[in-house]
Each structure stands twice: as C-alpha cells, then as structure tokens.
Design an enzyme around this catalytic site. Structure first.
Site, PDB file in Angstrom:
ATOM      1  N   LYS A 175       0.807  -1.519  -0.094  1.00  0.00           N
ATOM      2  CA  LYS A 175       0.020   0.093   0.358  1.00  0.00           C
ATOM      3  C   LYS A 175       1.140   1.314  -0.370  1.00  0.00           C
ATOM      4  CE  LYS A 175      -3.583   2.654  -0.338  1.00  0.00           C
ATOM      5  NZ  LYS A 175      -5.174   2.485   1.065  1.00  0.00           N
ATOM      6  N   LYS A 244      -0.118  11.284   5.270  1.00  0.00           N
ATOM      7  CA  LYS A 244       0.004  10.124   6.584  1.00  0.00           C
ATOM      8  C   LYS A 244       1.007   9.088   5.343  1.00  0.00           C
ATOM      9  CE  LYS A 244      -3.009   7.530   6.823  1.00  0.00           C
ATOM     10  NZ  LYS A 244      -2.738   6.501   6.841  1.00  0.00           N
TER      11      LYS A 244
END
Length: 295
Positions: A175, A244
C-alpha cells in the site's frame, strides 16, 4: 438462516461506510462500532447492530474488520480501555483495511496474538470511495496463507482482486508503494493542469485527449477534470491521508536504506498545501498551489 459468519467492523468513515453496506447487501450479519456513534446510524437502518466498545465487537463475531485513520487510532482501538484485545481470543481474526506503517503493523500483530491469541491480516485497499461503493477495490494482503484464504470469500464482496503479498506487514508495504504512485501522480497532474491553463489550453480536454496513450491513468481521468473545473466537493478523500502515507513511505525508505527522493519532495509539497488549511480537503485542490496568485 445462513452459514455466513457474523462480521464486525470498526471505523465507519468515507471508506468504511460503503464497505459495510456491501457486506450487509451480501447477506452478512454485521456488528459495528465507531468513535462517533451517529455515523453507525445508516448501517443500523440496514440491519447492522451497534456496540458501545471495540471489545464488544469480538463477542459475537469471529472476524473483525478495521478501517481507521492511522496507526495511533488502530493502536487505541486494539489496546486502549475496552479495546479489541480485551475481547479477542484464539480462533478469531482481525482484518485491518487501514493504511499503516508496516513496522507498527508487525509489532501490533505480534502483541495482539500474544495478549489474546487473535491473529492478523493486513489488507489495505486502493480504489477510493467509488471502488468501495462498486466493490472494485484492489486489496493487498499480508498474513498467514490460511488466514488470507479464510477471509477471501468475504473480501471479494469488497474488491475485484485480493493478492496475498506475503507475511504480516507485506500488505502495508504494498500500500505504501501504491500511495507513492498515487500521490506523485496527483501532484504532477496538478502541475499539468495549471501549465495547460497558463499556456491557453482548455485543461478540461487533457483527460480525453490523453486517454489510451502512455500517459493515461485512473488518477489522470479522475483528477484532471476535477482540477480543470475546480470541482472540489464532495470530498472523496483527504490531503491529510496522502500526506500521512507519504510520510510513511519516507520513513520506510529510511528504515530499508532505499532512496525515495520523488516521494520525499511530494511529501514536502503535500505538507505545504496542507498547512494552508487544506488537510481536510480533496487532493484535487492541489491545483490551487500552481495557479496564479495561489503561491
């Protein structure tokens, strides 16, 4: 009534809500929890049952799915007062769809299994809210092969593809790679749209003009029209999420001794944009950084 397992889900946000709707539509009994309980109401109206604490999610469900904002949120839901670790036991399985730091994922998985016997599959997703609604997410999983296969029939209601990438944490590494590509794409598309506008070209024509060519991509087809039209509502994802994830990528690259200069620059640009009051806005707003007068 059904041989389907009862499921539990924590984190009813932009992604969690449509994912839960699909699970209910597939016939699963669903127990839900969210820090803001009112967000569970649309699912209660569809037949889900809400509980007061994360620990209660384990009372009736053997498989607990999470989709939370960040590592700190997952750690609190797992190990805080009334957390999942208090209700977990051997045989139960946690499936984490959140996008987290791979090292933290491995550490939390080990702690959860030590404290409760509950095992872990990290299964972050890609495809955005549209993919969550349509059930076309790409799901990248890390964990024991038998655990991934146990949840495959469930997760295929959410995605078009589930790929087992390796042991716990491997899904999160994948990811991170995904988000590096997405975030850098978003920034260069913003540059392209602003440059085309400054050069007198109708930027709304970029996506159709480049469709099918070597520069084509889903981010181009989604973001370029939104940027050209300054269509930033409704918010489909957040600048803070990309920031993030870029910070996670840079941290992982340092840990692994792998150079990621483009992602490092992307993180700086994303942080600059976020610092101007855009953290909760859609990444399509990145184009505003490059338009005249928005420096």
């Amino acid at each position: 009534m059904s041989d389907l397992p009862t499921l539990a889900f924590a984190g009813i946000g932009l992604m969690g809500l449509p994912m839960c709707r699909r699970l209910l539509a597939a016939g699963y009994q669903l127990v839900v929890w969210n820090r803001s309980p009112d967000k569970c109401q649309p699912l209660i109206e569809l037949g889900a049952r809400a509980v007061a604490t994360p620990a209660e999610l384990c009372a009736e469900a053997d498989i607990v799915l999470l989709c939370l904002a960040d590592t700190a949120a997952v750690r609190e839901v797992l190990f805080g007062k009334g957390g999942i670790a208090e209700g977990g036991k051997a045989g139960k399985l946690l499936v984490d769809h959140s996008s987290l730091e791979p090292t933290a994922t491995r550490d939390m998985a080990a702690e959860l299994e030590f404290r409760s016997g509950m095992r872990w599959v990290d299964a972050p997703v890609s495809g955005g809210t549209a993919g969550a609604e349509a059930g076309t997410l790409a799901i990248m999983a890390g964990g024991r092969a038998e655990d991934v296969e146990r949840v495959r029939p469930i997760l295929m209601n959410l995605g078009q593809r589930l790929t087992h990438m390796g042991e716990v944490g491997a899904g999160q590494v994948t990811k991170v790679c995904n988000q590096m590509i997405v975030a850098c794409n978003a920034l260069v598309i913003a540059e392209v749209v602003a440059l085309a506008e400054r050069a007198g070209v109708d930027a709304s024509l970029l996506a159709p003009a480049l469709a099918g060519g070597f520069a084509d991509s889903r981010p181009l087809q989604i973001l370029a029209p939104q940027m050209a039209a300054s269509e930033f509502e409704p918010v489909k994802w957040h600048v803070r999420t990309l920031l993030k994830d870029l910070d996670t990528a840079v941290k992982l690259s340092r840990e692994q001794g792998s150079a990621t200069p483009l992602s490092g620059l992307a993180a700086q640009l994303m942080r600059l944009h976020g610092s101007q009051g855009n953290l909760e806005r859609d990444p399509a707003t990145l184009v505003e950084m490059y338009r005249e007068g928005d420096q």
